[in-house]
Write a protein that holds these residues in place. Structure first.
Motif, PDB file in Angstrom:
ATOM      1  N   ARG A 266       0.821  -1.230   0.000  1.00 51.93           N
ATOM      2  CA  ARG A 266       0.000   0.000   0.000  1.00 51.93           C
ATOM      3  C   ARG A 266       0.834   1.248   0.000  1.00 51.93           C
ATOM      4  O   ARG A 266       1.977   1.249   0.380  1.00 51.93           O
ATOM      5  CB  ARG A 266      -1.018  -0.005   1.128  1.00 51.93           C
TER       6      ARG A 266
ATOM      7  N   LYS B   7       1.051  -7.925  19.143  1.00 49.87           N
ATOM      8  CA  LYS B   7       2.457  -7.488  19.150  1.00 49.87           C
ATOM      9  C   LYS B   7       2.865  -7.406  17.685  1.00 49.87           C
ATOM     10  O   LYS B   7       2.809  -8.405  16.972  1.00 49.87           O
ATOM     11  CB  LYS B   7       3.330  -8.551  19.823  1.00 49.87           C
ATOM     12  N   GLY B  25       5.836  11.683  14.565  1.00 42.27           N
ATOM     13  CA  GLY B  25       6.106  12.103  15.936  1.00 42.27           C
ATOM     14  C   GLY B  25       6.198  13.614  16.043  1.00 42.27           C
ATOM     15  O   GLY B  25       5.582  14.229  16.905  1.00 42.27           O
ATOM     16  N   ILE B  29       1.064  13.263  15.773  1.00 42.59           N
ATOM     17  CA  ILE B  29      -0.108  12.470  15.406  1.00 42.59           C
ATOM     18  C   ILE B  29      -0.066  11.205  16.243  1.00 42.59           C
ATOM     19  O   ILE B  29       0.898  10.457  16.221  1.00 42.59           O
ATOM     20  CB  ILE B  29      -0.072  12.100  13.904  1.00 42.59           C
ATOM     21  N   LYS B  30      -1.157  10.910  16.971  1.00 44.93           N
ATOM     22  CA  LYS B  30      -1.138   9.732  17.848  1.00 44.93           C
ATOM     23  C   LYS B  30      -1.538   8.497  17.060  1.00 44.93           C
ATOM     24  O   LYS B  30      -2.410   8.561  16.191  1.00 44.93           O
ATOM     25  CB  LYS B  30      -2.146   9.926  19.007  1.00 44.93           C
ATOM     26  N   TYR B  31      -0.913   7.374  17.402  1.00 45.64           N
ATOM     27  CA  TYR B  31      -1.348   6.124  16.805  1.00 45.64           C
ATOM     28  C   TYR B  31      -1.205   4.991  17.789  1.00 45.64           C
ATOM     29  O   TYR B  31      -0.701   5.161  18.894  1.00 45.64           O
ATOM     30  CB  TYR B  31      -0.597   5.849  15.495  1.00 45.64           C
ATOM     31  N   ALA B  32      -1.666   3.801  17.382  1.00 45.82           N
ATOM     32  CA  ALA B  32      -1.698   2.651  18.296  1.00 45.82           C
ATOM     33  C   ALA B  32      -0.297   2.276  18.746  1.00 45.82           C
ATOM     34  O   ALA B  32       0.683   2.439  18.027  1.00 45.82           O
ATOM     35  CB  ALA B  32      -2.360   1.470  17.606  1.00 45.82           C
ATOM     36  N   GLN B  33      -0.248   1.729  19.966  1.00 38.15           N
ATOM     37  CA  GLN B  33       1.037   1.490  20.611  1.00 38.15           C
ATOM     38  C   GLN B  33       1.749   0.227  20.191  1.00 38.15           C
ATOM     39  O   GLN B  33       2.912   0.021  20.513  1.00 38.15           O
ATOM     40  CB  GLN B  33       0.773   1.336  22.094  1.00 38.15           C
ATOM     41  N   VAL B  35       3.035  -1.208  17.736  1.00 42.02           N
ATOM     42  CA  VAL B  35       4.079  -1.412  16.727  1.00 42.02           C
ATOM     43  C   VAL B  35       5.419  -0.899  17.207  1.00 42.02           C
ATOM     44  O   VAL B  35       5.533   0.229  17.669  1.00 42.02           O
ATOM     45  CB  VAL B  35       3.699  -0.672  15.418  1.00 42.02           C
ATOM     46  N   LYS B  36       6.451  -1.734  17.117  1.00 39.39           N
ATOM     47  CA  LYS B  36       7.800  -1.286  17.473  1.00 39.39           C
ATOM     48  C   LYS B  36       8.697  -1.425  16.258  1.00 39.39           C
ATOM     49  O   LYS B  36       8.646  -2.425  15.549  1.00 39.39           O
ATOM     50  CB  LYS B  36       8.327  -2.117  18.644  1.00 39.39           C
ATOM     51  N   ASP B 117      -1.535   5.961   9.707  1.00 40.03           N
ATOM     52  CA  ASP B 117      -2.651   5.200   9.157  1.00 40.03           C
ATOM     53  C   ASP B 117      -2.286   3.739   8.953  1.00 40.03           C
ATOM     54  O   ASP B 117      -3.061   2.835   9.281  1.00 40.03           O
ATOM     55  CB  ASP B 117      -3.068   5.833   7.820  1.00 40.03           C
ATOM     56  N   VAL B 118      -1.074   3.490   8.415  1.00 43.60           N
ATOM     57  CA  VAL B 118      -0.631   2.107   8.208  1.00 43.60           C
ATOM     58  C   VAL B 118      -0.627   1.372   9.551  1.00 43.60           C
ATOM     59  O   VAL B 118      -1.121   0.251   9.670  1.00 43.60           O
ATOM     60  CB  VAL B 118       0.780   2.071   7.567  1.00 43.60           C
ATOM     61  N   THR B 121      -4.356   0.877  10.868  1.00 44.96           N
ATOM     62  CA  THR B 121      -5.137  -0.129  10.124  1.00 44.96           C
ATOM     63  C   THR B 121      -4.566  -1.522  10.361  1.00 44.96           C
ATOM     64  O   THR B 121      -5.320  -2.487  10.518  1.00 44.96           O
ATOM     65  CB  THR B 121      -5.155   0.114   8.601  1.00 44.96           C
TER      66      THR B 121
ATOM     67  N   GLU C  99      10.278  10.594  18.930  1.00 43.53           N
ATOM     68  CA  GLU C  99       9.433  10.608  17.729  1.00 43.53           C
ATOM     69  C   GLU C  99       8.622   9.334  17.588  1.00 43.53           C
ATOM     70  O   GLU C  99       7.516   9.350  17.044  1.00 43.53           O
ATOM     71  CB  GLU C  99      10.301  10.780  16.466  1.00 43.53           C
ATOM     72  N   VAL C 104       3.948  10.143  20.232  1.00 39.49           N
ATOM     73  CA  VAL C 104       2.808   9.578  19.496  1.00 39.49           C
ATOM     74  C   VAL C 104       1.869   8.749  20.359  1.00 39.49           C
ATOM     75  O   VAL C 104       0.903   8.187  19.858  1.00 39.49           O
ATOM     76  CB  VAL C 104       3.273   8.732  18.293  1.00 39.49           C
ATOM     77  N   HIS C 105       2.205   8.675  21.663  1.00 39.42           N
ATOM     78  CA  HIS C 105       1.292   7.925  22.530  1.00 39.42           C
ATOM     79  C   HIS C 105       0.925   8.759  23.739  1.00 39.42           C
ATOM     80  O   HIS C 105       1.621   9.701  24.096  1.00 39.42           O
ATOM     81  CB  HIS C 105       1.936   6.619  23.005  1.00 39.42           C
TER      82      HIS C 105
END
Lengths: 266, 148, 666
Positions: A266, B7, B25, B29-33, B35-36, B117-118, B121, C99, C104-105
């Motif tokens: 994507r 995870k 960052g 923009i906040k996103y789900a935690q 992903v590392k 977004d990636v 989702t 970052e 972001v959290h």
């Protein structure tokens, strides 16, 4: 067959080659690879439908190279492997004499790799319909079922690496599995290690495998690992075009087309 | 009953996606935690075995992301990666390894919003697929052996 | 056992607001192999760096992890600090807690846990880091400047005056760019050509500058300090050494009705032409697409009349290879054409023109010799409407950005019109007046107060033709959105500045980044406005974003300074993140099998062959060998190697494997 034997004898007599690699009588009505250094032994050479081993595997083994310049009995699968090895800089034309054997068991003398390539134009790699059907059947299963199927198939694998030993394209003196810093493939024969080994083997053969089925023939547990390599072969053809060993051609995976198409990024 | 938190490991290239994630960052923009990120110089460097190893160590999902085609900092690393992924995905799919759990993307250094977004989702998708128990059962074979 | 130091930064509040830095430091301190762990408010500050240096010496640390902002920000800072304390800089890594985590959290236990996971991952990586030394490569002290507008001219002069060689490549037959098309420049109303032409001549005469006009970049290979550029010098059909610039050929050419690009289509030129009288070089080129000889095999009048016999119909394009150390991209911009505005006539009304076309009307060397006349019938317009923000700030037209210069040049155009046509009426429909530069606001004020230009705050919804007049339907929002209809004789659109066609391909040729509008991307919007992400390639002028002349000149000088900095060294230190093929004891010598898949994959041709020989000189095997001077460290070769014989220093297999393991195992 007679032609082949006479040719082999004359090559040894004139010391053009120091060893002839061919098929001979094995145990229990099977054939095996034989390495003849004396002209009179050439009468042991035979060729029939039992000769399924891929003799090209011996061309990169140092024990054989040690014997001197070889002549090799080469039915079509062996010819393909020779060409692929040449494409990967493992063989030069002057390194060996190729005694081609046509599907009608006639001797074909090839003076160059180019000549082999021309011959193979009319004998392209084609995956048998029955394999295509099996692969399609597996792909039609839902994901969990597919995974369960393969876990059952891979369970008997005990990491003998016969598949690796039989494949002419597995010629690395130190294989990835022999690395322990880091340990990419665990040595023990549990499902995870088996899975990782077969994934790695299939990926390392992507774009190179010439569909000789030596891996499947060699497997003592009869695991259908050739389905993995055949599927990869299909994928290469589908995505990147016609397939076949060729000396000038770049390896499928180490080349690219800026327009390669995919549907999942994507 | 706590909700399942997947995870997810992200294999990203330094010049595009890592920089894009930096921009996310910087833009706060906040996103789900879940992903590392592991940083690679280029997607071309990403060894496919690392993806399998990630699943084997308990990852429920994977993101692989790099520069858009034609924009690779090293010219062609992402082209090679793309070919490799096409082959690898086909193989995994045949073996029944759930390719829906691997999200491939092109995220450039300017696409901070796209990275978020990636991530979001992918996390939602993996949460719906649930924990990767099929693979975990195979991977934990070692533990079973040890306990015998 | 490793002795790693972990330093957690609060970054003021940037990290500590959502991450419990104390807890992270505590957990990190208990990790195996960590000899010291602490947290501090500003790790990059002087006292912060001192803590790191002290602990390296006190605890004998053999690895450092600084958990703070992105390594893209401060990795050089901390590596330098470690180096000063006697620790090899490549034994220092950064964990991105800002970052990728704190920013972001939201504040929660999970966020702190994620920070701990990130730190743990980098600690495991550092355990496998090896000391590395920088690689030195020579620097070629010649600069390539692409684009001969005012940006390219300024950059070339600065670099040449600093004592270095410059090759200036321009795709048109003459340098000068858009500035040579302008009549007067804001805010001084200086004659544009008068201030530009002395510089153009200086460029042509400068001993350090090689000028290549009617030429384009074909290919660019290599890397900073060591680029190889291939320039295509398009065939001018002229022997430049024989041509004296007398111009006789241009007066005799029978093909006279080709729309002139220099006059923005408002005038004509011949097939053999010099774009404008002050062109540098003042030598003609033949436009093959429109020349009777090239198209139909007839004519050759120019060849017959040329007193020195300089015409060469058989001349071919020439490909020239250059070795340069740096590239300055100054390719400029373009403007939207009237045909892109459906509401203003789709380009079919000849009296609806762009600002650049108006410049040509106002210019003394233009198609109307400086008189403002309608393109349709040549009459002097009594009423002109200027529409600002035509296309700019308009997401519907795909250009949400402001083109920066239009408010100023619209005021200038209105003023020029009023100066030339004293009884004329001019109207400007505007959204805002952006006159932020030095003397800029005073300039726009002058237009309104002294020259009586009518400024109406509102947009124009439609322009159409009726009885030879252009009906402009707009609105005045300062009078409560009163509709305004004006019967104008001419409408000038301050159309949006856009990237040149071909910008995308040029960027891809040079491997530089570009944005969604095809403007080239700077390395950092605030702190690195003249560099690109590709080391050694710099930006100057409107190719980066629309800008006025003073900014363009500043940026060009800035880019020239960066080039001069680069050229001030004889040798460049390169990052030692390069690939290495293993070597081991005989009889193996190397696990490499010599398949050279890595060599085919390498984008920089950095991998070659090495012959391993026995004592008698016989070749035992051929293995791969990486040239550290060429390798850029992408690692594509490493992922290909089936026998794992090649590895990338800085991102070795061990390091990446241990990162994955550490990330998923607590």
């Amino acid at each position: 067959m007679n032609e082949l034997i006479q040719k082999a004898k004359s090559l040894l007599e004139s010391n053009t080659v120091q060893v002839v690699i061919g098929y001979g009588k094995g145990s229990a009505d099977k054939t095996r690879a034989i390495f003849l250094t004396k002209p009179e032994d050439c009468d042991q050479l035979l060729f029939d439908s039992r000769c399924v081993q891929n003799l090209a595997v011996y061309l990169t083994k140092h024990e054989i190279k040690h014997l001197g310049k070889p002549a090799i009995v080469a039915p079509i699968p062996v010819l393909r492997s020779i060409l692929q090895l040449a494409a990967e800089n493992q063989l030069k034309e002057s390194d060996l004499v190729v005694l081609g054997v046509s599907p009608e068991s006639k001797l074909i003398e090839f003076e160059s790799f180019g000549a082999i390539e021309v011959f193979l134009e009319t004998h392209k790699i084609e995956i048998d319909e029955k394999y295509k059907a099996t692969i399609d059947k597996i792909k039609a299963m839902p994901v969990s079922e597919r995974f369960a199927f393969w876990m059952e198939e891979l369970e008997p694998c005990f990491k003998c690496y016969a598949c690796r030993a039989a494949c002419p394209l597995c010629y690395c003196p130190k294989c990835t599995v022999e690395n322990n810093q880091p340990q990419w493939i665990p040595a023990a024969s549990h499902l995870l290690g088996n899975l990782e080994w077969h994934v790695m083997r299939a990926m390392h053969l992507a774009g190179r495998c010439t569909d000789c089925e030596a891996c499947y023939t060699a497997c003592p547990m009869g695991i259908p690992i050739h389905l993995l390599t055949k599927s990869m072969l299909q994928d290469v053809e589908e995505h990147f075009g016609p397939y076949g060993p060729s000396v000038g051609k770049q390896n499928t995976l180490s080349s690219f087309n800026p327009d390669d198409k995919e549907s999942f990024i994507r | 009953m706590t909700e399942f938190e997947p995870k997810i490991v992200a294999f990203v290239c330094n010049w595009c996606t890592y920089a894009g994630a930096d921009l996310t960052g910087t833009s706060r923009i906040k996103y789900a935690q879940n992903v590392k990120i592991i940083r690679f110089p280029c997607t071309g460097r990403i060894d496919f075995m690392l993806l399998l190893k990630a699943f084997g160590e308990g990852a429920d999902g994977i993101i692989v992301s790099g520069c858009h085609p034609n924009d690779c900092h090293y010219t062609s690393g992402n082209f090679h990666a793309r070919r490799r992924w096409i082959m690898f995905r086909g193989l995994l799919d045949l073996l029944g390894i759930d390719v829906r759990r691997i999200q491939y993307s092109w995220v450039s250094a300017a696409e901070g919003a796209k990275w978020a977004d990636v991530v979001n989702t992918t996390v939602t998708a993996i949460r719906e697929l649930g924990p990767y128990t099929d693979y975990a059962k195979v991977a934990n074979y070692l533990e079973k052996e040890a306990n015998v | 056992m490793s002795k790693i130091g972990v330093f957690i930064c609060h970054c003021g509040e940037n990290i500590s607001a959502t991450v419990d830095c104390g807890k992270v430091a505590e957990v990190a301190g208990k990790l195996e192999g960590v000899a010291y762990s602490t947290d501090y408010k500003y790790m990059c500050s002087d006292p912060g760096q001192t803590i790191i240096k002290q602990m390296i010496k006190e605890k004998g640390l053999d690895g450092v992890v600084v958990a703070a902002c992105s390594p893209r920000m401060h990795e050089p800072t901390f590596r330098k600090a470690c180096s000063e304390a006697g620790l090899n800089p490549y034994l220092c890594e950064m964990a991105n807690l800002r970052e990728h985590c704190s920013w972001v959290h939201d504040k929660s236990d999970a966020t702190t846990q994620k920070a701990i996971d990130i730190v743990r991952t980098l600690v495991e990586k550092v355990k496998h880091n090896k000391p590395l030394s920088t690689i030195k490569v020579p620097v070629t002290k010649t600069a390539l400047v692409i684009g001969g507008g005012i940006a390219g001219i300024q950059a070339s002069l600065d670099i040449a005056n600093a004592g270095h060689q410059v090759v200036l490549v321009e795709k048109e037959p003459s340098i000068g760019g858009h500035m040579s098309q302008l009549s007067e420049t804001f805010p001084t109303l200086d004659c544009s050509q008068c201030i530009l032409t002395p510089r153009m001549v200086e460029v042509a005469q400068h001993p350090n500058i090689t000028l290549m006009t009617y030429a384009e970049l074909e290919k660019l290979d290599g890397f900073i300090g060591n680029f190889k550029a291939t320039i295509r010098k398009k065939a001018k059909s002229l022997d430049e050494k024989l041509c004296t610039g007398c111009g006789l050929c241009t007066t005799k050419c029978p093909t006279k009705k080709i729309p002139s690009e220099f006059n923005e289509g408002l005038g004509y030129r011949t097939a053999i032409y010099v774009p404008f009288p002050q062109a540098v070089p003042n030598k003609p080129v033949i436009d093959k697409a429109n020349c009777s000889y090239y198209q139909k095999g007839k004519c050759k009048v120019c060849e017959k009349v040329c007193p020195t016999g300089a015409i060469r119909f058989d001349q071919e394009d020439e490909l020239v290879e250059l070795e340069v150390g740096a590239v300055v991209v100054a390719t400029g911009f373009n403007v939207m054409t009237t045909s892109e505005f459906s509401e203003y006539g789709y380009g079919k009304y000849p009296d609806v023109i762009t600002g650049l076309q108006f410049e040509r009307l106002a210019s003394a060397s233009g198609p109307t010799l400086g008189e403002i006349r309608r393109p349709s019938d040549g009459k002097i317009p009594e009423k002109i409407v200027f529409i600002a923000c035509a296309g700019s700030r308009d997401p519907a037209k795909g250009k949400p950005y402001c083109s920066k210069i239009c408010c100023m040049y619209t005021a200038k155009h209105a003023m020029l019109y009023q100066h030339k046509v004293h009884h004329g009426e001019s109207y400007v429909f505007y959204m805002d007046i952006r006159a932020a530069g030095k003397n800029y606001d005073e300039f726009t004020r002058r237009a309104i107060v002294e020259d009586k230009v009518n400024y109406l705050r509102g947009r124009v919804s439609k322009v159409y033709e009726e009885n030879g007049k252009l009906i402009v339907k707009g609105v005045d929002t300062l009078l409560n959105a009163k509709p305004v209809e004006i019967e104008a004789d001419m409408v000038v659109l301050a159309s949006a500045g856009v990237a040149n066609p071909g910008s995308e391909e040029l960027a891809q040729k040079m491997h530089i980044s570009y944005d969604a509008y095809n403007f080239f991307s700077e390395a950092h919007p605030k702190l690195k406005p003249v560099e690109t992400n590709t080391a050694g390639i710099y930006l100057a002028g409107a190719c980066q974003a629309p800008k006025d002349i003073p900014e363009t000149v500043s940026q060009a000088s800035g880019a020239a300074a960066k080039v001069a900095i680069l050229f001030s060294q004889n040798e460049l230190s390169r990052e030692p993140v390069v690939a290495v093929v293993n070597r081991s004891a005989p009889p193996l010598y190397s696990t490499c099998v010599g398949c050279f898949m890595c060599a085919t994959a390498c984008p920089y041709n950095a991998i070659g062959e090495e012959e391993i020989k026995d004592r008698k000189g016989n070749v035992i095997k051929k293995v791969a060998k990486v040239n550290p001077g060429l390798c850029q460290g992408c690692g594509t070769c490493v992922a290909f190697c089936r026998s794992k014989s090649i590895d990338l220093d800085g991102y070795t297999n061990e390091q990446m494997y241990s990162e994955v393991m550490a990330l998923l195992n607590e």
